[in-house]
Design a protein around this motif. Structure first.
Motif, mmCIF file in Angstrom:
data_model
loop_
_atom_site.group_PDB
_atom_site.id
_atom_site.type_symbol
_atom_site.label_atom_id
_atom_site.label_comp_id
_atom_site.label_asym_id
_atom_site.label_seq_id
_atom_site.Cartn_x
_atom_site.Cartn_y
_atom_site.Cartn_z
ATOM 1 N N CYS A 430 8.090 8.949 17.216
ATOM 2 C CA CYS A 430 7.548 7.597 17.370
ATOM 3 C C CYS A 430 7.670 6.909 16.011
ATOM 4 N N LYS A 431 8.552 5.940 15.920
ATOM 5 C CA LYS A 431 8.912 5.346 14.631
ATOM 6 C C LYS A 431 7.717 4.838 13.832
ATOM 7 N N PRO A 432 6.797 4.043 14.383
ATOM 8 C CA PRO A 432 5.684 3.555 13.555
ATOM 9 C C PRO A 432 4.858 4.683 12.950
ATOM 10 N N GLN A 433 4.661 5.777 13.692
ATOM 11 C CA GLN A 433 3.913 6.904 13.142
ATOM 12 C C GLN A 433 4.664 7.533 11.978
ATOM 13 N N ILE A 434 5.968 7.731 12.168
ATOM 14 C CA ILE A 434 6.776 8.357 11.116
ATOM 15 C C ILE A 434 6.776 7.506 9.853
ATOM 16 N N VAL A 435 7.029 6.205 10.017
ATOM 17 C CA VAL A 435 7.079 5.294 8.866
ATOM 18 C C VAL A 435 5.732 5.255 8.156
ATOM 19 N N SER A 436 4.644 5.221 8.906
ATOM 20 C CA SER A 436 3.299 5.172 8.300
ATOM 21 C C SER A 436 2.981 6.463 7.561
ATOM 22 N N ARG A 437 3.390 7.616 8.138
ATOM 23 C CA ARG A 437 3.126 8.893 7.460
ATOM 24 C C ARG A 437 3.874 8.983 6.135
ATOM 25 N N ILE A 438 5.135 8.538 6.145
ATOM 26 C CA ILE A 438 5.930 8.595 4.914
ATOM 27 C C ILE A 438 5.361 7.625 3.876
ATOM 28 N N THR A 439 4.948 6.439 4.333
ATOM 29 C CA THR A 439 4.345 5.449 3.418
ATOM 30 C C THR A 439 3.061 5.997 2.812
ATOM 31 N N HIS A 440 2.233 6.630 3.648
ATOM 32 C CA HIS A 440 0.996 7.234 3.138
ATOM 33 C C HIS A 440 1.311 8.342 2.132
ATOM 34 N N PHE A 441 2.289 9.157 2.424
ATOM 35 C CA PHE A 441 2.668 10.263 1.544
ATOM 36 C C PHE A 441 3.031 9.743 0.149
ATOM 37 N N ALA A 442 3.688 8.589 0.090
ATOM 38 C CA ALA A 442 4.170 8.044 -1.181
ATOM 39 C C ALA A 442 3.147 7.163 -1.883
ATOM 40 N N SER A 443 1.992 6.905 -1.255
ATOM 41 C CA SER A 443 1.037 5.928 -1.772
ATOM 42 C C SER A 443 0.401 6.399 -3.082
ATOM 43 N N ARG A 444 -0.275 5.471 -3.751
ATOM 44 C CA ARG A 444 -0.792 5.725 -5.104
ATOM 45 C C ARG A 444 -1.756 6.896 -5.161
ATOM 46 N N ASP A 445 -2.681 6.980 -4.214
ATOM 47 C CA ASP A 445 -3.667 8.066 -4.240
ATOM 48 C C ASP A 445 -3.088 9.388 -3.763
ATOM 49 N N ALA A 446 -1.870 9.345 -3.223
ATOM 50 C CA ALA A 446 -1.218 10.562 -2.741
ATOM 51 C C ALA A 446 -0.159 11.005 -3.774
ATOM 52 N N MET A 447 1.120 10.942 -3.420
ATOM 53 C CA MET A 447 2.152 11.408 -4.354
ATOM 54 C C MET A 447 2.569 10.334 -5.364
ATOM 55 N N ASP A 448 2.045 9.123 -5.210
ATOM 56 C CA ASP A 448 2.222 8.058 -6.191
ATOM 57 C C ASP A 448 3.689 7.867 -6.573
ATOM 58 N N ILE A 449 4.536 7.642 -5.554
ATOM 59 C CA ILE A 449 5.956 7.381 -5.794
ATOM 60 C C ILE A 449 6.113 5.888 -6.062
ATOM 61 N N GLU A 450 6.343 5.537 -7.307
ATOM 62 C CA GLU A 450 6.396 4.130 -7.704
ATOM 63 C C GLU A 450 7.541 3.410 -7.003
ATOM 64 N N THR A 451 7.346 2.115 -6.751
ATOM 65 C CA THR A 451 8.294 1.191 -6.111
ATOM 66 C C THR A 451 8.453 1.443 -4.622
ATOM 67 N N PHE A 452 7.799 2.480 -4.078
ATOM 68 C CA PHE A 452 7.950 2.793 -2.652
ATOM 69 C C PHE A 452 7.067 1.863 -1.832
ATOM 70 N N SER A 453 7.562 1.438 -0.674
ATOM 71 C CA SER A 453 6.802 0.536 0.188
ATOM 72 C C SER A 453 7.071 0.876 1.644
ATOM 73 N N GLU A 454 6.325 0.231 2.531
ATOM 74 C CA GLU A 454 6.538 0.443 3.966
ATOM 75 C C GLU A 454 7.942 -0.003 4.371
ATOM 76 N N LYS A 455 8.426 -1.097 3.757
ATOM 77 C CA LYS A 455 9.786 -1.554 4.066
ATOM 78 C C LYS A 455 10.824 -0.512 3.645
ATOM 79 N N THR A 456 10.575 0.134 2.499
ATOM 80 C CA THR A 456 11.479 1.193 2.045
ATOM 81 C C THR A 456 11.475 2.348 3.048
ATOM 82 N N ALA A 457 10.285 2.752 3.488
ATOM 83 C CA ALA A 457 10.184 3.848 4.454
ATOM 84 C C ALA A 457 10.925 3.506 5.742
#
Length: 670
Positions: A430-457
């Motif tokens: 399910c695309k929205p779930q996958i994109v949201s999980r990857i976005t959460h994974f990269a977020s600041r409080d998580a793996m803090d991958i700079e420049t990453f966004s939901e559009k990137t995911a």
């Protein structure tokens, strides 16, 4: 006359006219006379090929910029603590009075004066931080995180009420203010705009954070200034002197600044502002109350987030009615299906509202909205939160029915109802779930991958088949460079950020995994207790429920997550690709502290110690700090505005420390 001298003369003359027109609202010449001089300057600049730094011709905007460059402020830009009602405002003043009294008791020879107050309007625009060196505007930036902002000098130069040079030339100063779009300017702009702007706040913020300064210039923004945050050599005795300095240096200061020796007068003035708010030509969302004496400000100081000598009084939420037009259904990271209401556009607290929160199907039923499509409903907007629907205007079931979906609106998978929520269980496809999980994974409080966004995911999912977080660590330069909007620099930056994320701490990694029903505090408890990823993955429900902050539902979620073969495979893949969560270092055991061995919950606002500092000091003394109150909790530290956690502690008979000074004394005694 020499062309350069003539240009300098014209610039001085035109800037004087600009100052009287845009800052003082006192025009000295006609538009025709101003335009004649401006055209003469433009011709001289074309003839000489020179444009001097404070020329008004700079205000039309320059070439398109490549991007925003970070700017580190010379002094922090603090947030303000908020008082949502008069009771909280009185509590703030009571605390100020006590702090001053305590200081004067201890320092009778150097006592502070009785508090006096300044009231300023709280503008609803974009915070600006301007840097002047030797009288010249050399940088302008957004607030950012308070330490580092985005450089927007080219954009700010287009604001005609911002001085490009000032009389004060003794070193460097930083001046703070708010960039705004006047409501009358917005209305006039929209009369001819191909794409009308929806509200003044977004119009100002969008213009200032636009890479095309010409767009900023077209919006005809203004700005009010209210603070000198940094100075090489100038000091002020009080707020009045600071405001005089700003006025003397040609900054636009809002006329609605008032001074009060009595707090009852402060309250009366706030009531007056609320009553006259709708008549202003710009948006405000509250008022700011500050102590005027600068030495008192220095003595009272700051918490980790806020100055103790100032507070923002937020206006009460505004309500109105409109028509509920339709309901759409969105898919979140966990598969939860959330309804979003579209309403007939309506102005509310200076913003055009078209979308409203509905939470879940239980919320729809509770608010009698099941048969509400096409009917009038109450809506409320509080601060900047998306408005919520409060209920129907009438109690009749006289509208069309809101139909609950039976299958996922994104992937078509049959939905399951759990309590008040609907869920899509097709987590792997399910695309929205996958994109949201990857976005959460990269977020600041998580793996803090700079420049990453939901559009990137979303782009990586659609074009490179990135379907899980582990796939991020397989990306190559060749993969990224072929994507739209990915140049060499952007591709290399993203790869470097992904590589850097491999060594995040264990707590952040666990949070990044998105384990259902767990947040940052729970993953920290797991990391601190088990100290390794393997131990967390092997933990049983019995082991987990023995930990503070973890009950049966959370324990079951954790065990189920790590038992899932898909999750196990994803984690193993990341480890093989070089992800190595940093295990927490064992702290020296403290056994003789008042707090050692205790499970402690912090709640409410601590004004002398920030939450992070308090947590660190408690843990250093052998305590376990958790996020929720349960029978396992030994002690609750309750600061100001403590809510449900304090109530629950009292119901369970758990000891509570409500005096912050007593809490600090206990910390210092160990």
């Amino acid at each position: 006359m020499d062309p350069m001298n003539k240009m300098e003369q014209l610039i001085e003359q035109l800037n004087q006219y600009n100052y009287h027109y845009y800052t003082l609202d006192q025009p000295l010449v006609s538009d025709k006379e101003y335009d004649r001089l401006y055209d003469e300057l433009t011709a001289l600049e074309a003839q000489t090929g020179v444009q001097l730094p404070d020329s008004p011709t700079l205000r039309v905007g320059g070439e398109l910029l490549d991007g925003f460059k970070p700017h580190r402020h010379l002094a922090p830009l603090w947030s303000l603590d908020k008082a949502q009602n008069e009771e909280q405002l009185l509590l703030w003043n009571g605390r100020v009075q006590r702090l001053i009294q305590d200081y004067n008791t201890k320092h009778p020879e150097n006592s502070l004066p009785a508090p006096s107050y300044a009231i300023e309007l709280k503008f609803d625009g974009l915070t600006l931080n301007l840097t002047y060196t030797d009288g010249k505007l050399v940088q302008a930036s957004t607030r950012g995180n308070g330490v580092v902002g985005e450089g927007i000098l080219a954009q700010v130069k287009t604001i005609k009420s911002v001085p490009l040079s000032i009389p004060y030339q003794d070193g460097t100063i930083e001046v703070q203010g708010e960039g705004i779009m006047n409501l009358s300017v917005l209305a006039k702009y929209n009369e001819t705009a191909a794409e009308p702007l929806k509200n003044a706040r977004n119009a100002a913020a969008g213009a200032l954070r636009n890479l095309n300064p010409r767009t900023t210039a077209e919006r005809k923004l203004s700005a009010f200034f209210y603070n000198v945050g940094y100075s090489d050599g100038i000091e002020f005795a009080n707020h009045q002197e600071m405001m005089s300095f700003l006025r003397d240096n040609r900054f636009k200061v809002n006329p609605y600044v008032s001074y009060h020796d009595d707090f009852s007068s402060v309250m009366d003035t706030l009531h007056s502002i609320v009553e006259t708010r709708s008549g202003l030509d710009y948006l405000i969302d509250g008022a700011v109350i500050k102590l005027t004496d600068m030495r008192t400000r220095e003595v009272l100081g700051y918490t980790d987030k806020f100055p103790r000598w100032a507070v923002a009084f937020k206006f009460e939420a505004e309500e109105t009615t409109t028509v509920l037009e339709s309901v759409t259904w969105n898919v979140g990271r966990t598969g939860k299906i959330t309804p979003l209401a579209k309403v007939e556009a309506v102005e509310l607290a200076g913003v055009t509202v078209q979308n409203c929160t509905l939470n879940n199907i239980g919320d729809i039923e509770r608010k009698n909205l099941k048969f509400a499509l096409g009917t009038r409903v109450f809506i409320r907007r509080s601060n900047d939160v998306i408005p919520e629907i409060l209920g129907k205007v009438t109690g009749e079931q006289d509208g069309q029915e809101i139909i609950y979906p039976e299958s996922c609106p994104a992937c078509g998978f049959p939905l399951e109802q759990r309590g008040a929520h609907l869920f899509c269980n097709n987590s792997l496809d399910c695309k929205p779930q996958i994109v949201s999980r990857i976005t959460h994974f990269a977020s600041r409080d998580a793996m803090d991958i700079e420049t990453f966004s939901e559009k990137t995911a979303e782009q990586l999912h659609d074009e490179l088949q990135v379907h899980e977080a582990a796939d991020l660590y397989t990306l190559t330069f060749e993969d990224l460079i072929k994507l739209d909007r990915f140049g060499e620099k952007k591709a290399n930056n993203l790869l470097a950020a992904i590589e850097q994320s491999k060594g995040r701490d264990l707590s952040s990694f666990l949070y990044a995994l998105g384990i259902p029903n767990t947040g940052k505090s729970t993953t920290k408890v797991l990391a601190d207790h088990f100290r390794s990823l393997a131990a967390v993955m092997a933990a049983t429900e019995e082991e987990l429920v023995s930990l503070p902050d973890i009950g049966g539902i959370v324990a079951e979620s954790i065990v189920s997550f790590f038992a899932d073969p898909f999750n196990q495979a994803g984690i193993q893949k990341m480890l093989e690709l070089g992800v190595s969560p940093k295990e927490p270092q064992a702290a020296a055991a403290v056994t003789d502290s008042f707090f050692s061995g205790k499970t402690v919950v912090l709640t409410g606002t601590l004004h002398q110690l920030g939450r992070d500092e308090a947590t660190a000091r408690l843990e250093a003394l052998g305590a376990k700090v958790t996020g929720s109150v349960s029978k396992k909790t030994d002690l609750v530290i309750a600061g100001e505005k403590a809510g449900s956690k304090l109530t629950k502690a009292q119901e369970l008979g758990i000891p509570v420390i409500e005096d912050e000074n007593e809490f600090i004394r206990l910390l210092n005694d160990n």
